[in-house]
Design a protein around this motif. Structure first.
Motif, PDB file in Angstrom:
ATOM      1  N   ASN A 283    -116.976 -24.519 -28.203  1.00  0.00           N
ATOM      2  CA  ASN A 283    -116.009 -23.452 -28.488  1.00  0.00           C
ATOM      3  C   ASN A 283    -116.128 -22.308 -27.503  1.00  0.00           C
ATOM      4  O   ASN A 283    -115.121 -21.723 -27.095  1.00  0.00           O
ATOM      5  N   GLU A 284    -117.351 -21.973 -27.099  1.00  0.00           N
ATOM      6  CA  GLU A 284    -117.534 -20.935 -26.080  1.00  0.00           C
ATOM      7  C   GLU A 284    -116.876 -21.348 -24.773  1.00  0.00           C
ATOM      8  O   GLU A 284    -116.185 -20.549 -24.128  1.00  0.00           O
TER       9      GLU A 284
ATOM     10  N   LEU B  83    -113.031 -21.202 -25.006  1.00  0.00           N
ATOM     11  CA  LEU B  83    -112.522 -19.829 -24.838  1.00  0.00           C
ATOM     12  C   LEU B  83    -112.564 -19.389 -23.385  1.00  0.00           C
ATOM     13  O   LEU B  83    -111.634 -18.758 -22.890  1.00  0.00           O
ATOM     14  N   SER B  84    -113.646 -19.736 -22.678  1.00  0.00           N
ATOM     15  CA  SER B  84    -113.764 -19.328 -21.272  1.00  0.00           C
ATOM     16  C   SER B  84    -112.709 -20.005 -20.406  1.00  0.00           C
ATOM     17  O   SER B  84    -112.349 -19.476 -19.357  1.00  0.00           O
TER      18      SER B  84
ATOM     19  N   GLY C 242    -109.652 -20.524 -21.503  1.00  0.00           N
ATOM     20  CA  GLY C 242    -108.359 -20.053 -21.971  1.00  0.00           C
ATOM     21  C   GLY C 242    -107.732 -20.951 -23.024  1.00  0.00           C
ATOM     22  O   GLY C 242    -106.537 -20.869 -23.282  1.00  0.00           O
ATOM     23  N   MET C 243    -108.546 -21.788 -23.650  1.00  0.00           N
ATOM     24  CA  MET C 243    -108.061 -22.678 -24.710  1.00  0.00           C
ATOM     25  C   MET C 243    -108.007 -21.875 -26.010  1.00  0.00           C
ATOM     26  O   MET C 243    -108.905 -21.954 -26.842  1.00  0.00           O
ATOM     27  N   LEU C 244    -106.951 -21.117 -26.187  1.00  0.00           N
ATOM     28  CA  LEU C 244    -106.855 -20.146 -27.277  1.00  0.00           C
ATOM     29  C   LEU C 244    -106.461 -20.756 -28.620  1.00  0.00           C
ATOM     30  O   LEU C 244    -106.547 -20.086 -29.651  1.00  0.00           O
ATOM     31  N   HIS C 245    -106.040 -22.014 -28.619  1.00  0.00           N
ATOM     32  CA  HIS C 245    -105.599 -22.661 -29.855  1.00  0.00           C
ATOM     33  C   HIS C 245    -106.482 -23.850 -30.206  1.00  0.00           C
ATOM     34  O   HIS C 245    -106.012 -24.831 -30.783  1.00  0.00           O
ATOM     35  N   THR C 246    -107.751 -23.751 -29.840  1.00  0.00           N
ATOM     36  CA  THR C 246    -108.704 -24.842 -30.055  1.00  0.00           C
ATOM     37  C   THR C 246    -109.901 -24.333 -30.823  1.00  0.00           C
ATOM     38  O   THR C 246    -110.411 -23.250 -30.536  1.00  0.00           O
ATOM     39  N   HIS C 247    -110.345 -25.136 -31.777  1.00  0.00           N
ATOM     40  CA  HIS C 247    -111.619 -24.887 -32.452  1.00  0.00           C
ATOM     41  C   HIS C 247    -112.263 -26.245 -32.723  1.00  0.00           C
ATOM     42  O   HIS C 247    -111.694 -27.081 -33.413  1.00  0.00           O
TER      43      HIS C 247
ATOM     44  N   THR D 138    -106.737 -28.484 -31.966  1.00  0.00           N
ATOM     45  CA  THR D 138    -106.415 -28.159 -30.584  1.00  0.00           C
ATOM     46  C   THR D 138    -104.927 -28.368 -30.381  1.00  0.00           C
ATOM     47  O   THR D 138    -104.212 -28.771 -31.303  1.00  0.00           O
TER      48      THR D 138
ATOM     49  N   ASP E 295    -103.880 -26.938 -24.587  1.00  0.00           N
ATOM     50  CA  ASP E 295    -105.307 -26.668 -24.431  1.00  0.00           C
ATOM     51  C   ASP E 295    -106.045 -27.882 -23.869  1.00  0.00           C
ATOM     52  O   ASP E 295    -106.932 -27.754 -23.019  1.00  0.00           O
TER      53      ASP E 295
END
Length: 166
Positions: free
Chosen positions: A13-14, A17-18, A20-25, A39, A43
């Motif tokens: 997840n870190e 985010l780095s 730019g995958m803003l819709h992923t967990h 996701t 992403d």
């Protein structure tokens, strides 16, 4: 690497985010369905684009077949085949020859590699890369009808789209 799958998912997840995958967990390392594991194709395209810059990943992602070394458990080694390239012969028959079993597109260009996937929730999925007229294209398919025991509709989708790139 991190002591547990939960800890590894936190690292994933870190990294997401780095990139730019803003819709992923991520909740797991397998990609299998789990509540809160989400996701988007956009992403996943960011992740694939990033991963293809890594030479080792690119080599694995674009390898058609591989024979492992012999071991005490597997005296002949293990033969591995890309699920994408292993099913391109079906795509060649079903799409009227738009692609051959090696990934060459009839209109010019090549499907270089890909990763297939399937879960009942996501359907047939494919992340792939092709080179057409000296340019690389990424294509992600999700939710294609069928399953692992049907025709590879996700691969047909990719062949059809790649075949229309001028």
């Amino acid at each position: 690497i991190s002591g547990s799958e939960d800890a590894f998912a936190r690292l994933m997840n870190e990294k997401a985010l780095s990139l730019g995958m803003l819709h992923t967990h991520f909740k797991n390392a397998t990609g299998l369905h789990e509540e809160g594991h989400v996701t988007t194709l956009q992403d996943m395209a960011l992740l694939l684009d990033y991963a293809l810059d890594n030479g080792v990943f690119r080599r694995i992602f674009t390898t058609h077949q591989y024979q492992t070394e012999a071991t005490n458990l597997h005296e002949q080694g293990i033969f591995l085949e890309s699920t994408l390239f292993g099913r391109l012969d079906e795509a060649e028959r079903e799409t009227g020859g738009l692609v051959d079993s090696l990934g060459q597109l009839s209109g010019g260009g090549w499907i270089l590699g890909g990763k297939t996937g399937y879960t009942p929730e996501a359907g047939l999925c494919l992340a792939s890369v092709a080179q057409i007229h000296d340019k690389e294209y990424l294509l992600l398919t999700a939710g294609a009808c069928g399953s692992t025991s049907t025709l590879p509709y996700h691969i047909f989708d990719a062949v059809e789209v790649y075949s229309h790139i001028q």
